[in-house]
Design a protein around this motif. Structure first.
Motif, mmCIF file in Angstrom:
data_model
loop_
_atom_site.group_PDB
_atom_site.id
_atom_site.type_symbol
_atom_site.label_atom_id
_atom_site.label_comp_id
_atom_site.label_asym_id
_atom_site.label_seq_id
_atom_site.Cartn_x
_atom_site.Cartn_y
_atom_site.Cartn_z
ATOM 1 N N ALA A 104 7.157 35.246 5.974
ATOM 2 C CA ALA A 104 7.384 35.087 7.320
ATOM 3 C C ALA A 104 8.468 36.546 7.570
ATOM 4 O O ALA A 104 8.767 36.853 6.661
ATOM 5 C CB ALA A 104 8.229 33.998 7.831
ATOM 6 N N MET B 94 1.901 29.642 13.821
ATOM 7 C CA MET B 94 1.819 29.430 12.482
ATOM 8 C C MET B 94 0.388 29.325 11.678
ATOM 9 O O MET B 94 -0.178 28.395 12.298
ATOM 10 C CB MET B 94 2.711 28.492 12.106
ATOM 11 C CG MET B 94 3.194 28.278 10.662
ATOM 12 S SD MET B 94 3.860 26.880 9.968
ATOM 13 C CE MET B 94 5.563 26.927 10.645
ATOM 14 N N ILE C 145 11.167 27.112 10.061
ATOM 15 C CA ILE C 145 10.957 27.287 8.503
ATOM 16 C C ILE C 145 11.809 26.517 7.613
ATOM 17 O O ILE C 145 11.530 25.991 6.624
ATOM 18 C CB ILE C 145 11.107 28.643 8.207
ATOM 19 C CG1 ILE C 145 9.894 29.527 8.869
ATOM 20 C CG2 ILE C 145 10.783 29.071 6.784
ATOM 21 C CD1 ILE C 145 9.452 30.821 8.763
#
Length: 149
Positions: free
Chosen positions: A20, A1, A27
């Motif tokens: 994403a 990430m 998330i």
């Protein structure tokens, strides 16, 4: 990430964007954390006194005669918020709608009992119970699947 931070004094409001390919548990936890920062407590009223309630101590919220109540293991409190307002404030992976009149804390659920008409009876750790409308049963199943460890 990857994380990018852009400090710009001309910006009037803080914005957070998440990019994403799909939403996953990591998330969702991040989103819930960011949203829960705004709701550290809820004020409930009992008699003439007002109490500060932590959302995670509340087993469920329900409506009764145009009032919204927060139910804990030991007591029930009247709230000024509407149920739909609470649903927007509370983290989605910890609180879920059971029916038009009930929002439950998933971490306070004890067990389920299937009913012949397609509804579920939900039992809380406190021993109290509520019913899940048929329209919300798939969402409950999905939430439990998502929160499984």
């Amino acid at each position: 990430m990857k994380l990018y931070l852009n400090i710009d004094k001309s910006t009037k409001e803080t914005k957070i964007t998440i990019e994403a390919p799909e939403i996953n548990e990591r998330i969702q936890k991040l989103i819930d954390f960011l949203q829960s920062e705004e709701t550290e407590f809820i004020v409930g009223k009992k008699g003439d006194m007002q109490y500060i309630l932590k959302p995670f101590d509340i087993h469920y919220f329900h409506t009764e005669k145009d009032r919204v109540f927060a139910v804990t293991a030991t007591d029930s409190y009247i709230l000024k918020e509407k149920l739909y307002e609470l649903e927007a404030l509370l983290p989605a992976h910890k609180f879920i709608r059971l029916s038009k009149s009930v929002i439950a804390n998933l971490y306070e659920l004890s067990r389920f009992e299937a009913s012949f008409n397609g509804t579920l009876c939900v039992y809380f750790k406190s021993g109290k119970k509520e019913y899940v409308s048929r329209t919300y049963v798939p969402a409950i199943r999905e939430a439990l699947k998502f929160n499984r460890r």
